[in-house]
Design a protein around this motif. Structure first.
Motif, short mmCIF file in Angstrom:
data_model
loop_
_atom_site.label_atom_id
_atom_site.label_comp_id
_atom_site.label_asym_id
_atom_site.label_seq_id
_atom_site.Cartn_x
_atom_site.Cartn_y
_atom_site.Cartn_z
N LEU A 179 0.53 -0.92 -0.13
CA LEU A 179 0.22 -0.20 0.64
C LEU A 179 0.59 1.13 -0.16
CD1 LEU A 179 -2.45 -1.01 2.92
CD2 LEU A 179 -2.97 -0.39 0.35
N PRO A 180 0.35 2.54 0.15
CA PRO A 180 1.33 3.81 -0.07
C PRO A 180 2.13 3.71 1.02
CG PRO A 180 -1.13 4.03 -0.51
CD PRO A 180 -1.08 2.42 -0.57
N SER A 181 3.01 4.57 1.20
CA SER A 181 4.28 3.88 2.41
C SER A 181 3.28 4.38 3.83
CB SER A 181 5.36 4.58 2.27
OG SER A 181 5.64 5.26 1.64
N LYS A 182 2.66 5.54 3.34
CA LYS A 182 1.81 6.25 4.23
C LYS A 182 0.91 5.57 5.00
CE LYS A 182 1.37 9.86 1.44
NZ LYS A 182 0.87 10.98 0.68
N ILE A 183 0.11 4.91 5.08
CA ILE A 183 -1.21 3.44 4.99
C ILE A 183 -0.66 2.73 5.81
CG2 ILE A 183 -3.47 2.74 4.33
CD1 ILE A 183 -3.90 4.74 2.37
N SER A 184 -0.85 2.16 7.33
CA SER A 184 -0.52 1.22 7.75
C SER A 184 -1.40 -0.10 7.36
CB SER A 184 -0.42 1.23 9.23
OG SER A 184 0.74 2.31 9.22
N ALA A 225 -17.88 1.83 10.02
CA ALA A 225 -17.57 2.84 9.78
C ALA A 225 -16.17 2.08 9.13
CB ALA A 225 -17.46 3.91 10.62
N ALA A 226 -16.23 2.16 8.01
CA ALA A 226 -14.79 1.92 6.82
C ALA A 226 -13.68 2.90 8.05
CB ALA A 226 -14.73 1.64 5.40
N ASP A 227 -12.80 2.28 7.45
CA ASP A 227 -11.07 2.62 8.24
C ASP A 227 -10.46 2.61 7.55
OD1 ASP A 227 -10.33 5.23 10.72
OD2 ASP A 227 -9.07 2.46 10.72
N ILE A 228 -9.21 4.25 7.69
CA ILE A 228 -7.89 3.45 6.42
C ILE A 228 -7.03 4.11 8.01
CG2 ILE A 228 -5.92 4.77 5.30
CD1 ILE A 228 -8.40 4.75 2.85
N THR A 229 -5.96 3.36 8.49
CA THR A 229 -4.73 3.78 9.75
C THR A 229 -3.68 4.77 9.10
OG1 THR A 229 -5.79 2.05 10.63
CG2 THR A 229 -4.38 2.80 11.98
N TRP A 230 -3.61 5.39 9.51
CA TRP A 230 -1.68 6.35 8.54
C TRP A 230 -0.71 6.03 9.85
CZ3 TRP A 230 -2.59 8.63 4.27
CH2 TRP A 230 -3.80 8.56 3.43
N THR A 231 0.36 6.11 8.98
CA THR A 231 1.50 6.07 10.06
C THR A 231 1.21 7.30 10.72
OG1 THR A 231 1.98 7.13 8.25
CG2 THR A 231 2.77 4.69 8.70
N GLU A 232 1.63 8.45 10.32
CA GLU A 232 1.38 10.11 11.38
C GLU A 232 -0.23 9.97 11.97
OE1 GLU A 232 2.34 12.69 8.53
OE2 GLU A 232 3.80 11.98 7.56
N LYS A 233 -0.44 10.52 13.10
CA LYS A 233 -0.93 10.12 13.92
C LYS A 233 -2.04 10.89 13.10
CE LYS A 233 -0.41 6.66 16.52
NZ LYS A 233 -0.76 5.66 15.86
N HIS A 234 -3.35 11.38 12.50
CA HIS A 234 -4.04 13.09 12.29
C HIS A 234 -4.97 11.86 12.50
CE1 HIS A 234 -1.73 14.42 9.12
NE2 HIS A 234 -0.93 13.02 8.55
#
Lengths: 382, 210
Positions: A179-184, A225-234
């Motif tokens: 996946l894009p590196s910023k997405i966990s 609720a679908a969710d995307i987890t990011w490497t940085e906390k937003h």
């Protein structure tokens, strides 16, 4: 009757539209590629005009999909992406979000298709949905983690392989892909399909384990609720903080961790960075996750991990010095791979179809088949 | 089997040929016109192959006239669609389907390695001449046999670098060649093996065209 006459124009039109949207090609661009007006693309996508063979071949090329995947009768085409509306609208980086959502959708669809092809059923396991209350949410996350561990019958020790546990114990469809590196990770739930988690294969196994536990919390507390987890906390709202606390408690239960911490401290008289690394490895989590968990439980003063890093502590160097190997928790072959190889073995899929489905090249498919199926691939040539 | 005038290779065969390290020599030994469909060429050319050393000769092969890339005409396209859109498990991937569709309408031999693809060829196009990658390697050995070591190294390279699958019918021959037997000796071993008494006999393998 030809294949294109047999397939519903509305169904094929909808598949073409989804494929076009996935690569963000406009209707004008699609029209130009096949030499027609935009209104013709609209008509094709609405099922009002049948697509011609030459047009279909060109559109598939433009949308970077195979004609086979567009026409396959067993192919499953459903749209999970709208569930990500909140994630897609909340962030500036919509491109990465859309890519992740599309990847999950593709993998889930393939998984369901393979199950149908092989006559297999997915055993979704029923888990209730738990409510998050603002007051005492930390304790609730700890309690829920303990409760789930109890339901899974895994006690309170370190988890050897959370991926296998989540797939077989919780009945979650688990995928690990680039996946894009910023997405966990990505989580989605569908009533007919069940819970689906996609983890970033580029990330280290310890991070993937953490993300997996984090996405588990979304499944258990707010699955629609679908969710995307990011490497940085937003946008660290209550749900995200709850999911993080759940992940920490699930991977590193407080009772066992306190005991191990006390044992180590008593034996060596103090708790040093080498002990931190060792403890992290024994729980299959990152050193940072372990450091922060010890702080969370009050076993280390708050800010200890950040202070260590500031003073030059490097996990990489520590690992090298201790001769520690990467943990075995990454040894996981997703069910999708197993299903695809079984279909290949049974002659239901070609190597090209398997490669297309798994996003692999043919040599990788050959190597996988060679190592996992061995001599069972024996075949007749003439 | 008569001289092959037109050979249409699937992606799997093209990968094996490239894996040999001497694709020009193998393609030249076939003598007839060698084509791959646009679908096959795209599949082999695209990522993640890009940058892989063994796939670098792909473009020069085309530019040097060793390999022709062809588009499907209207009639072939109809067959192609009927193959990719067939009811599973009788459907094929784009590469194999386009290879077979082209072969059907241009009276060529198709090189298809996959068990599923070969079954569908047999069932739907029994007249279509179907060979496999190992047939191409056997032709190469027959015609360039004077440089046996080079041929053997090409075969070994395809097996090791691209994991070329050796179908059951070719195991004895391949093992004999890799062990150092001469081609005639390897052929004799095939015919003399206990395996030849079984239903899938080497007699049913295509003889090498002279």
């Amino acid at each position: 009757m030809s294949v294109l006459e047999k397939i519903s124009s509305v169904e094929l039109g909808s598949r073409l539209k989804m494929a076009r949207n996935a690569v963000r090609v406009t209707q004008e661009e699609a029209a130009a590629a096949i030499g027609v007006g935009r209104t013709t693309i609209v008509a094709i996508e609405n099922g009002e005009r049948q697509v011609r063979p030459s047009e279909l071949a060109k559109l598939a090329e433009l949308y970077r999909v195979s004609v086979n995947s567009l026409l396959r009768e067993t192919a499953v085409h459903f749209d999970l992406v709208p569930q990500f509306r909140r994630s897609l609208s909340a962030r500036e980086d919509q491109g990465a979000s859309l890519e992740a959502a599309n990847t999950l959708q593709k993998l889930v669809a393939l998984s369901v298709e393979l199950e149908r092809l092989l006559g297999r059923k997915w055993n979704a396991i029923s888990f209730p949905e738990y409510r998050i209350l603002r007051s005492g949410w930390q304790e609730r996350a700890e309690d829920l983690a303990a409760e789930i561990r109890q339901r899974l019958g895994i006690g309170s020790g370190p988890i050897a392989n959370i991926f296998v546990l989540v797939e077989s114990g919780l009945g979650v469809r688990l995928f690990i892909q680039r996946l894009p590196s910023k997405i966990s990770g990505v989580f989605a739930y569908h009533d007919e399909i069940g819970a689906c988690i996609l983890l970033n294969s580029v990330h280290p196994v310890e991070r993937r384990s953490w993300t997996c536990a984090h996405e588990m919390a979304h499944f258990l507390t707010n699955r629609y609720a679908a969710d995307i987890t990011w490497t940085e906390k937003h946008n660290h709202n209550l749900e995200e903080r709850f999911a993080d606390r759940f992940a920490a408690a699930f991977l590193m239960p407080s009772s066992v961790l306190r005991l191990r911490y006390s044992e180590i401290s008593e034996e060596s008289g103090k708790f040093s960075p080498k002990d931190l690394v060792f403890l992290a490895y024994s729980f299959n989590v990152s050193v940072e996750a372990m450091g922060r968990r010890l702080e969370q439980l009050g076993l280390l003063p708050e800010g200890t991990y950040d202070s260590l890093v500031r003073r030059g502590f490097s996990v990489k160097v520590a690992n090298e010095l201790f001769g520690l190997q990467a943990s075995a928790a990454g040894n996981f072959i997703p069910r999708l791979t197993w299903l695809a190889l079984e279909a290949y073995q049974r002659g239901l899929l070609t190597g090209g179809q398997v490669a297309d489905m798994l996003g692999l090249d043919r040599i990788s498919v050959r190597s996988l088949a060679e190592s996992l199926l061995a001599s069972e691939l024996d075949d007749e040539v003439h | 089997m008569a001289e092959l005038e037109l050979v249409c290779a699937d992606a799997s065969a093209l990968i094996n040929i490239l894996g040999s390290g001497v694709p020009e020599e193998i393609l030249e030994s076939i003598r007839g016109r060698i084509v791959v469909t646009n679908q096959v060429f795209r599949e082999v050319k695209r990522c993640p192959f890009e940058g892989e050393k063994i796939f670098r000769p792909l473009i020069p092969l085309r530019e040097g006239g060793f390999l022709e890339v062809v588009e499907l005409d209207q009639a072939s396209l109809e067959v192609f669609i009927s193959l990719v859109g067939a009811v599973p498990p009788d459907d094929l991937d784009d590469g194999e389907a386009s290879t077979i569709a082209y072969g059907v309408f241009h009276d060529g031999a198709v090189v298809v390695d996959e068990r599923k693809g070969r079954r569908i060829c047999r069932e739907r196009f029994p007249q279509l001449r179907t060979i496999c990658s190992l047939d191409l390697f056997r032709m190469y050995f027959e015609r360039c046999g004077s440089n046996f070591e080079r041929c053997r190294s090409a075969l070994r390279s395809a097996i090791e670098r691209t994991r070329m699958h050796i179908p059951h019918d070719y195991r004895v021959w391949t093992e004999a060649i890799l062990a150092g037997s001469a081609v005639t000796e390897a052929n004799a071993k095939v015919h003399g093996s206990k395996y030849s008494a079984r239903s899938r006999t080497p007699e049913r393998c295509h003889p090498i065209p002279k």
